[in-house]
Structures are given as structure tokens and as C-alpha cells.
Write an enzyme that holds these catalytic residues in place. Structure first.
Site, PDB file in Angstrom:
ATOM      1  N   LYS A 291       0.859  -1.194   0.000  1.00  0.00           N
ATOM      2  CA  LYS A 291       0.000   0.000   0.000  1.00  0.00           C
ATOM      3  C   LYS A 291       0.890   1.237   0.000  1.00  0.00           C
ATOM      4  CE  LYS A 291      -3.497   2.644   2.588  1.00  0.00           C
ATOM      5  NZ  LYS A 291      -4.451   2.692   3.718  1.00  0.00           N
TER       6      LYS A 291
ATOM      7  N   LYS B 216     -10.383  12.796   7.984  1.00  0.00           N
ATOM      8  CA  LYS B 216      -9.981  12.273   9.287  1.00  0.00           C
ATOM      9  C   LYS B 216      -9.970  13.408  10.308  1.00  0.00           C
ATOM     10  CE  LYS B 216      -6.952   8.475   7.856  1.00  0.00           C
ATOM     11  NZ  LYS B 216      -7.708   7.388   8.506  1.00  0.00           N
TER      12      LYS B 216
ATOM     13  N   GLU C 161      -9.700   3.930   1.526  1.00  0.00           N
ATOM     14  CA  GLU C 161      -9.101   4.073   0.197  1.00  0.00           C
ATOM     15  C   GLU C 161      -8.055   3.005  -0.094  1.00  0.00           C
ATOM     16  OE1 GLU C 161      -7.913   5.477   2.804  1.00  0.00           O
ATOM     17  OE2 GLU C 161      -5.784   5.076   2.554  1.00  0.00           O
TER      18      GLU C 161
ATOM     19  N   ARG D 101      -7.944  -0.208   0.383  1.00  0.00           N
ATOM     20  CA  ARG D 101      -8.462  -1.419  -0.266  1.00  0.00           C
ATOM     21  C   ARG D 101      -8.789  -1.170  -1.736  1.00  0.00           C
ATOM     22  NH1 ARG D 101     -13.050  -1.953   4.122  1.00  0.00           N
ATOM     23  NH2 ARG D 101     -11.335  -1.049   5.295  1.00  0.00           N
TER      24      ARG D 101
HETATM   25  N1  BES Z   1      -4.710   4.355   6.555  1.00  0.00           N
HETATM   26  C1  BES Z   1      -5.892   4.082   7.266  1.00  0.00           C
HETATM   27  C2  BES Z   1      -5.685   3.038   8.347  1.00  0.00           C
HETATM   28  C3  BES Z   1      -4.805   3.430   9.486  1.00  0.00           C
HETATM   29  C4  BES Z   1      -5.335   3.967  10.620  1.00  0.00           C
HETATM   30  C5  BES Z   1      -3.459   3.189   9.436  1.00  0.00           C
HETATM   31  C6  BES Z   1      -4.533   4.296  11.669  1.00  0.00           C
HETATM   32  C7  BES Z   1      -2.648   3.514  10.481  1.00  0.00           C
HETATM   33  C8  BES Z   1      -3.181   4.054  11.608  1.00  0.00           C
HETATM   34  C9  BES Z   1      -6.972   3.567   6.334  1.00  0.00           C
HETATM   35  O1  BES Z   1      -6.946   4.092   5.067  1.00  0.00           O
HETATM   36  C10 BES Z   1      -8.290   3.931   6.926  1.00  0.00           C
HETATM   37  O2  BES Z   1      -8.569   5.088   7.031  1.00  0.00           O
HETATM   38  N2  BES Z   1      -9.043   2.924   7.339  1.00  0.00           N
HETATM   39  C11 BES Z   1     -10.322   3.124   7.894  1.00  0.00           C
HETATM   40  C12 BES Z   1     -11.286   2.212   7.185  1.00  0.00           C
HETATM   41  C13 BES Z   1     -12.712   2.436   7.524  1.00  0.00           C
HETATM   42  C14 BES Z   1     -13.184   3.758   6.966  1.00  0.00           C
HETATM   43  C15 BES Z   1     -13.517   1.293   6.958  1.00  0.00           C
HETATM   44  C16 BES Z   1     -10.249   2.764   9.371  1.00  0.00           C
HETATM   45  O3  BES Z   1      -9.646   1.752   9.698  1.00  0.00           O
HETATM   46  O4  BES Z   1     -10.794   3.526  10.175  1.00  0.00           O
HETATM   47 ZN    ZN Z   2      -5.128   4.733   4.399  1.00  0.00          ZN
HETATM   48 MN    MN Z   3      -7.976   5.943   4.965  1.00  0.00          MN
END
Ligand code: BES
Ligand code: ZN
Ligand code: MN
Length: 490
Positions: A257, A269, A341, A343
Site C-alpha cells: 500500500k 480524518k 481508500e 483497499r
Molecule cells: N490508513 C488508514 C488506516 C490506518 C489507521 C493506518 C490508523 C494507520 C493508523 C486507512 O486508510 C483507513 O482510514 N481505514 C479506515 C477504514 C474504515 C473507513 C472502513 C479505518 O480503519 O478507520
Molecule cells: Zn489509508
Molecule cells: Mn484511509
């Protein structure tokens, strides 16, 4: 990265700022009698004083005027029977940290005592001790005004019988990890998708062919899941494909990724911690580290790396919640959250691999879900996949490198978590089970190709110092995947 010097001399005749002597807590120190004599008995007196008992990671520094070495560090390695690769790494690193804090910037390790312990591991004690020392001495100083690394170890030696081949592997494993840390530490204004492409191109070797797929071609290929993510950013996406050919047959495909910054997009976020989302390309960084090592080691394997690099920002042309987009394999996806994003980028990368590369296996590594960090903290990556043998191989490489993975279930029912009313899939569902749901989302894109997924959201970055990585980027996955591909035909 500092250079390791393999010293072939007796301990007592080594000239250095500090001679580092490992000790077990349950065996005698007599192996060092020549050094002890040279110091006029300072070492044996320190041991007899009872203040140094060689507990795991205990250290004691003794100044030794008149000797070839300026000082001696007694370094505790704990009980001999508990010694393993990981204890050695941590012993090496603890000694280096202590050196640094004493403002000693060069040292030479002795390994005479350690060699008396039998290890189950592949390499010698010296290898792991040095691995920990080299990994532990890394510090990201690029943006500090102070002359680069004023307060860092500059030179390390080790008295060992490591072969040239072993040292080469040691350097490759360490370099892979530190290269990944460098990229992960770099801020997103510098480490853009095109910068990632330059780093990929800079890894030059006669056995590597690097192809950078730009926006237009990606559009033509139908990678709209991936492309949608980057629509809000002025930084253009770069779909990076690197083929390493060292052997015969179909390649193992490693997908990292590579979201160079994840603001969440329109599903923005929260402010707190958003700055850390520069590490959302840590999977790609680990994979690049592996590619660099592959060419250094000239391994007889075929490995193709894919880094779907992109930046996720909100903006007038950004993709939105509710959009329906089509992935390379024709799957339609309803975007529920623009923050899910990763995935989307991986779906097209996996789809691309299946369509064009005839992979023998696909492993993706990604900072994919916050839920992964919630579940396992900073101690292990989550692993899920469709193939038992593949996952067992990853577990083995994980145990060897102590980059730990923990398998999570991938029950069929998780697929239902992401069923959409309007499209074939949606990219985000409820918060519960979202670690497994994200893997279930990816699984379909791999089809019948053996596939495994590593979620490193909790482990790629550490908010505290760890035994051999200071707080910040850990390099997670680089050593693990290097070991995995190195041993793929064993
Ligand atoms: N990059 C983030 C995941 C992440 C969160 C990595 C904290 C490192 C530390 C990913 O793109 C994301 O935002 N995931 C969301 C998915 C959800 C919206 C289904 C998440 O895990 O909150
Ligand atoms: Zn991410
Ligand atoms: Mn994200």
C-alpha cells in the site's frame, strides 16, 4: 547506514573507543582473561563487585586507560539457555544505545562468549548481535540543522568468524529495513507518488525492470478504484511495477500500500494524529526495501513488486461517498467512505497482478485499518489469506525475523459485511470486524491465486522507542518479506 567491520584480532589488541564484551548471567567470564589482564584486572573486579550480574540488557562501562581500547563495556545477555536470535538483537541494540548515551561513537563487539551457546537459528550469534546493533543505531536526522548525526555511532566492528556471504546477507537485511524507515519517515510533501517512483527507478540492476504506469495508461487499463483515490490531489498517481528476475517460473507478487498521505479525503480524518498519515505508504516502503536487497543478494527467485502510489486528499475533483466505481476486473464498488481508500488501491493492484502477471502467489502488505492497531497494538501485524501454505511460510519468516504476525480469521460471513445495495461491493461497513472485512474485500480480487494479506497499521509506526527502533518508523515487513522470498523454494 553505518558500516560494519569484521575484525579478526584478539580482543586485547583491538583499538577502538569501546570494546563491548557480552556476558551470560549464568556462566563464568574467564574467556576474557587476556583482556582482563590488559586492563589490570578491572573487569574481574567489576564482576566480583556484584554490581554487574549480566542480566539481559544490563550494561556497565569501564574506562581502561593505557589499553588499546579506550573503554570496555560489559553487556549482559542474560541466561545462556534462554539465548536466541531476538535476545541477541536486543543485546546488541542495548549496548549501542548505551554507547551513544556515553558519547562514544565507535565500538567493537566481541562474540567469543556467545559462540559457546547453541542457537536453533540459521545464522551465527554474531549475525543477530550485529543486526540488532545496526538496526538500533538508526536515527532519522535528515531535517535537523545539527550537522548530520553529530550524536550517533559512526563505526562498528565485530570480532567474529562470519563469512563474507553471511555479512552480505546481514547488510542486505538491515539495509532493507532502514531503507523502508527512511521512506516512511519522509514527509508527504516530499515523498509524493512521483517521488516513490523515482526511488523505485533508482533501484537499478540488470535483473530489475521497472515500469511506471501513469494516469492515462491506468485509465486505459480500467483501474478506476485506484485512480478514484487520487482525484482530489494535484499529485499525480504512479502505479509502480518492478520485476526482479533471478530465477525461473512465475513470480511471487508483493504489493505494498502506497498512499503517500491519507487525509481521509471527503470523509476527512480528525485533526488529532492526522500528521502521522504520511506513513500510509509503509507497505510500499517495505516492498521497495525487499527489491533493493534482492538485487544486492542476486537471489534466484522471481519477484514482482507493485506499488499503487497515490495521495488521498479532499478537493473539488475528489471522489465522494456514494460514488460507484469500477475496478480493473469489472467489480463495481460503492464508495461509502473515501477513507477506506487503501483497499481500493489494492483491489486494482491485485487485479492487475492476476490479469497480467500469472503470479504463483500474491502477498499484500498495507497500513489498512485502524482496527488492526486496536486489536494487536504495536506488537504484531494481522495476517489473513486464502492459502494455508503461503501463510505458514509467512509465519516462518516472521518467527525468523521477529517481525511478528498474528493470524486472524477470514470466515465466509465477513464477505457479507461489505455487500452493497447498489453495487457488487461497498468499501466500508460497520466498525465491528472491520479488520477482517477489509481482508474479505481484497480476497475476491485474488480469485484462485494463493493470496495473503498483512495489515501493518499498528506496527509500521511506533509512538515509543522499541528495542531496536526508536520511536517513529519501524521498517516493519521489510526483513520479514525478504526472508519470505529468499526461502520461497526451500
Ligand atoms: N490508513 C488508514 C488506516 C490506518 C489507521 C493506518 C490508523 C494507520 C493508523 C486507512 O486508510 C483507513 O482510514 N481505514 C479506515 C477504514 C474504515 C473507513 C472502513 C479505518 O480503519 O478507520
Ligand atoms: Zn489509508
Ligand atoms: Mn484511509
Amino acid at each position: 547506514m553505518i558500516k560494519l567491520r569484521n575484525v579478526r584480532a584478539d580482543e586485547a589488541n583491538v583499538s577502538t573507543e569501546c570494546l563491548i564484551l557480552p556476558f551470560f548471567s549464568d556462566t563464568k567470564y574467564s574467556v576474557y582473561s587476556a583482556v582482563d589482564t590488559a586492563t589490570g584486572g578491572l573487569i574481574s573486579r567489576a564482576v566480583k563487585s556484584g554490581r554487574f550480574s549480566a542480566d539481559f540488557k544490563q550494561t556497565m562501562l569501564i574506562y581502561t586507560p593505557g589499553c588499546k581500547f579506550e573503554s570496555v563495556m560489559l553487556a549482559g545477555a542474560g541466561n545462556k539457555k534462554e539465548l536466541d536470535a531476538e535476545r541477541l538483537r536486543q543485546t546488541g541494540s542495548a549496548a549501542i544505545r548505551q554507547l551513544n548515551s556515553q558519547r562514544l561513537y565507535s565500538g567493537v563487539f566481541s562474540t567469543a562468549v556467545l559462540n559457546s551457546a547453541k542457537l536453533k537459528e540459521e545464522f551465527s550469534s554474531a549475525f543477530y548481535l550485529a543486526e540488532g546493533a545496526l538496526l538500533g543505531s538508526y536515527k532519522f536526522t535528515k531535517y535537523k540543522r545539527e550537522t548530520k548525526c553529530k550524536k550517533c555511532i559512526k563505526e562498528l566492528g565485530i570480532i567474529s568468524s562470519m563469512s563474507a556471504g553471511e555479512i552480505k546477507q546481514l547488510n542486505a537485511f538491515v539495509a532493507a529495513s532502514l531503507f523502508a524507515r527512511d521512506l516512511v519517515s519522509a514527509p508527504a510533501n516530499e515523498l509524493t507518488p512521483s517521488a516513490m517512483a523515482s526511488y523505485a527507478r533508482a533501484i537499478k540492476s540488470s535483473s530489475i525492470k521497472t515500469k511506471i504506469i501513469e494516469q492515462k495508461e491506468a485509465q486505459r487499463l480500467g483501474m478506476n478504484a485506484y485512480l478514484s483515490v487520487g482525484k482530489g490531489s494535484r499529485e499525480l498517481p504512479r502505479f509502480i511495477v518492478m520485476e526482479y528476475k533471478g530465477g525461473k517460473g512465475s513470480p511471487v507478487v508483493l504489493i505494498g500500500k502506497s498512499v503517500t498521505f491519507d487525509s481521509g479525503g471527503i470523509s476527512l480524518k480528525p485533526v488529532d494524529g492526522m500528521e502521522k498519515m504520511k506513513y500510509d505508504m509503509a507497505g510500499g516502503a517495505a516492498v521497495l526495501g525487499v527489491m533493493k536487497a534482492l538485487s544486492d543478494l542476486k537471489l534466484k527467485v522471481n519477484v514482482t513488486a507493485i506499488l499503487p502510489a497515490v495521495e488521498n486528499l479532499p478537493g473539488g475533483s475528489a471522489y465522494r461517498p456514494g460514488d460507484v466505481i469500477k475496478a480493473i476486473n469489472g467489480t463495481s464498488i460503492e464508495v461509502v467512505s473515501t477513507d477506506a481508500e487503501g483497499r481500493l488501491t489494492l483491489a486494482d493492484a491485485i487485479g492487475y497482478a492476476v490479469k497480467f502477471l500469472k503470479p504463483r502467489a500474491i502477498v499484500d502488505i498495507a497500513t489498512l485499518t485502524g482496527a488492526c492497531a486496536i486489536a494487536l497494538g504495536g506488537e504484531a501485524a494481522a495476517m489473513m489469506g486464502s492459502d494455508r501454505e503461503l501463510m505458514d511460510r509467512l509465519k516462518k519468516a516472521s518467527a525468523d525475523t521477529y517481525e511478528r504476525v498474528w493470524e486472524m480469521p477470514l470466515f465466509e460471513e465477513y464477505a457479507d459485511y461489505l455487500s452493497s445495495d447498489i453495487a457488487d461491493l461497498k468499501n466500508s461497513g460497520s466498525r465491528t470486524g472491520s479488520l477482517m472485512a477489509s481482508a474479505a474485500f481484497l480476497k475476491g480480487f485474488a480469485g484462485s491465486v494463493p493470496w495473503a494479506h498483512l495489515d501493518i497499521a499498528g506496527t509500521a509506526w511506533s509512538d515509543k522507542d522499541r528495542p531496536y527502533s526508536l520511536k517513529g518508523a519501524t521498517g516493519m515487513g521489510a526483513r520479514l518479506l525478504l526472508k519470505f522470498v529468499r526461502d520461497i523454494d526451500k
